[in-house]
Design a protein around this motif. Structure first.
Motif, PDB file in Angstrom:
ATOM      1  N   GLU A   1       0.867   1.888  -3.551  1.00  0.00           N
ATOM      2  CA  GLU A   1       1.643   0.698  -3.217  1.00  0.00           C
ATOM      3  C   GLU A   1       3.051   0.835  -3.767  1.00  0.00           C
ATOM      4  OE1 GLU A   1       1.587  -4.179  -3.567  1.00  0.00           O
ATOM      5  OE2 GLU A   1      -0.251  -2.993  -3.628  1.00  0.00           O
TER       6      GLU A   1
ATOM      7  N   THR B   1      -1.288  -3.692  -9.035  1.00  0.00           N
ATOM      8  CA  THR B   1      -0.318  -4.285  -8.109  1.00  0.00           C
ATOM      9  C   THR B   1       0.515  -5.357  -8.793  1.00  0.00           C
ATOM     10  OG1 THR B   1      -1.734  -3.851  -6.196  1.00  0.00           O
ATOM     11  CG2 THR B   1      -0.053  -5.554  -5.949  1.00  0.00           C
TER      12      THR B   1
ATOM     13  N   ARG C   1       4.643  -5.272  -9.759  1.00  0.00           N
ATOM     14  CA  ARG C   1       5.605  -6.314  -9.385  1.00  0.00           C
ATOM     15  C   ARG C   1       6.311  -6.880 -10.607  1.00  0.00           C
ATOM     16  NH1 ARG C   1       2.114  -9.755  -4.862  1.00  0.00           N
ATOM     17  NH2 ARG C   1       2.112  -8.130  -3.258  1.00  0.00           N
TER      18      ARG C   1
ATOM     19  N   SER D   1      -4.252  -6.555 -12.294  1.00  0.00           N
ATOM     20  CA  SER D   1      -4.306  -5.417 -11.386  1.00  0.00           C
ATOM     21  C   SER D   1      -3.033  -4.581 -11.493  1.00  0.00           C
ATOM     22  CB  SER D   1      -4.465  -5.909  -9.944  1.00  0.00           C
ATOM     23  OG  SER D   1      -3.281  -6.587  -9.525  1.00  0.00           O
TER      24      SER D   1
ATOM     25  N   CYS E   1       2.930   2.753  -7.350  1.00  0.00           N
ATOM     26  CA  CYS E   1       1.765   3.048  -8.181  1.00  0.00           C
ATOM     27  C   CYS E   1       0.626   3.529  -7.305  1.00  0.00           C
ATOM     28  CB  CYS E   1       1.336   1.826  -9.002  1.00  0.00           C
ATOM     29  SG  CYS E   1       0.546   0.504  -8.068  1.00  0.00           S
TER      30      CYS E   1
ATOM     31  N   ASN F   1      -0.864 -15.266  -4.943  1.00  0.00           N
ATOM     32  CA  ASN F   1      -0.213 -14.068  -4.430  1.00  0.00           C
ATOM     33  C   ASN F   1       1.275 -14.340  -4.257  1.00  0.00           C
ATOM     34  OD1 ASN F   1       0.261 -11.578  -3.365  1.00  0.00           O
ATOM     35  ND2 ASN F   1      -0.376 -12.130  -1.292  1.00  0.00           N
TER      36      ASN F   1
ATOM     37  N   GLU G   1      -3.541   3.744  -7.598  1.00  0.00           N
ATOM     38  CA  GLU G   1      -4.745   3.396  -8.345  1.00  0.00           C
ATOM     39  C   GLU G   1      -5.806   4.463  -8.104  1.00  0.00           C
ATOM     40  OE1 GLU G   1      -5.783  -0.898  -8.877  1.00  0.00           O
ATOM     41  OE2 GLU G   1      -4.639  -1.088  -7.022  1.00  0.00           O
TER      42      GLU G   1
ATOM     43  N   VAL H   1       6.839  -1.207  -4.433  1.00  0.00           N
ATOM     44  CA  VAL H   1       7.546  -2.479  -4.536  1.00  0.00           C
ATOM     45  C   VAL H   1       9.031  -2.183  -4.573  1.00  0.00           C
ATOM     46  CG1 VAL H   1       8.053  -4.447  -6.038  1.00  0.00           C
ATOM     47  CG2 VAL H   1       5.690  -3.727  -5.684  1.00  0.00           C
TER      48      VAL H   1
ATOM     49  N   HIS I   1      -5.264   4.199  -3.377  1.00  0.00           N
ATOM     50  CA  HIS I   1      -4.253   3.462  -2.619  1.00  0.00           C
ATOM     51  C   HIS I   1      -2.903   3.526  -3.316  1.00  0.00           C
ATOM     52  CE1 HIS I   1      -2.351   0.369  -0.229  1.00  0.00           C
ATOM     53  NE2 HIS I   1      -2.093  -0.338  -1.321  1.00  0.00           N
TER      54      HIS I   1
END
Length: 390
Positions: free
Chosen positions: A299, A334, A338, A332, A290, A369, A292, A301, A297
């Protein structure tokens, strides 16, 4: 595009908080009976109203021992008939999350011929009042399931007229009627509207109408619009990129544009999207990424390895449903990434879509986290104690 579901469905009644439903007329559909979870009483869930716009299909699945050669005969070991389509698959998963009200907008057959379809989907918590009737037959998909390899080959036939702008407006306005009664003129008709990547010219007009109406009535900021770009060969599909607050891309779409990984692809297409849009790209067994828009950024997974691949149809739709739920809860990108990867992995590990919404509670993941569960919990929400903190 197909939909395979187990014949047994878990029957767990979920009490839904209707106190925030003031912007919606009540549907006559029964209380959802296939929810796979109960909300955790210690967590605060937002009540969301989501509209999924796409095409419903009748799926006929042929289970065969091996894929047939051309111009040969082969006896199927069994056959199934199910309701399918990207939009229905996404709706099926979304209805399993707490406080989530889901509408499906699709052009279907005549009222008489579609009665059974409507009844089945409404019994699963999907509101069908936004569908439009057609005199033509329902679109169909024939799915050849190769039991030896697990592959599924899909052949579709669709002669149904797509949803026009005028029809879209009429259905949205009908959903918004209670606003004038309750004097809530700044309420959005839905908190999230998702467009399957089809019927491109009309979809663009529908999105722009929502934009204009939302800005005029001061609720545009209260609605998220997402678009899916899955099939790279659809004419003008690239035009959808710049019209979504959230944009979903498929692996085959990125590969058709010459990319061999999700990260590079997202960075390359970002200039063609809204400046602050959030982009997702799935990459099969390699997971998803993804980007943002606010931070730029990217990221990634990695996919959790499935014990076995049982049914891969609808994994992308499951991913989209999970992201819509997580972002709709204010989590978020992130966390959404996940959760969506884990839920999609569970999807390919099982037949159908039952009990997918109850694998993890995203609101717990926002508090700590974590990424890997230490133990399953019979399809219920996994508590924070069930996760390994990273």
């Amino acid at each position: 595009m197909g939909f395979l579901s187990s014949k047994k469905r878990s029957r767990v009644n979920l009490k839904v908080d209707e106190s925030k439903d003031s912007t919606h007329s009540r549907s006559s559909s029964p209380t959802p009976s296939t929810r796979s979870l109960s909300p955790n009483p210690s967590m605060h869930y937002r009540t969301t109203h989501t509209l999924i716009v796409g095409q419903i299909y009748n799926d006929i699945i042929l289970h065969v021992s091996h894929f047939p050669a051309e111009d040969t005969k082969l006896r199927a070991s069994s056959t199934e008939q199910r309701i399918g389509g990207n939009c229905v698959n996404t709706c099926r998963v979304l209805t399993q999350f707490p406080k989530t009200h889901v509408w499906c907008m699709s052009a279907i057959g005549s009222k008489e011929s579609s009665a059974g379809l409507l009844s089945e989907l409404e019994s699963n918590g999907i509101k069908m009042t936004t569908c439009l009737y057609r005199q033509s037959s329902m679109p169909s998909s024939y799915i050849i399931h190769n039991e030896a390899s697990g592959s599924r080959t899909i052949i579709s036939c669709n002669n149904t007229l797509e949803i026009t702008l005028d029809e879209f407006i009429r259905k949205i306005e009908m959903t918004s009627l209670t606003k004038s009664i309750q004097f809530d003129f700044n309420a959005a008709p839905f908190t999230w509207v998702h467009f399957e990547g089809r019927n491109i010219s009309e979809a663009l007009l529908q999105i722009r109408w929502l934009e204009t109406k939302g800005q005029k009535e001061n609720w545009r900021s209260k609605m998220t619009i997402s678009v899916e770009l899955e099939k790279p060969d659809r004419q003008d599909i690239d035009l959808l990129m710049s019209n979504g607050d959230v944009v979903f891309f498929s692996k085959i779409f990125a590969q058709a544009r010459g990319f061999n990984n999700a990260n590079d692809f997202l960075e390359a297409v970002k200039p063609d999207c809204k400046p602050e849009s959030t982009l997702f790209c799935t990459w099969g067994e390699y997971g998803a990424a993804c980007l943002e828009g606010k931070t730029g950024h990217v990221e990634q997974v990695k996919a959790i390895k499935a014990d076995s691949v049982v049914d891969s149809v609808g994994a992308g739709d499951t991913f989209i449903a999970s992201v819509i739920y997580c972002l709709g809860q204010g989590l978020s990108a992130t966390i959404a990434l996940r959760v969506a990867c884990e839920t999609a992995t569970q999807k390919v590990s099982q037949l159908g879509f039952d009990n997918l919404g109850g694998r993890i509670d995203p609101l717990y993941l926002d508090k700590i986290n974590v990424i890997k569960p230490k133990a399953s919990n019979d399809g219920r929400w996994l508590s924070a104690d069930s996760y390994r903190v990273l």
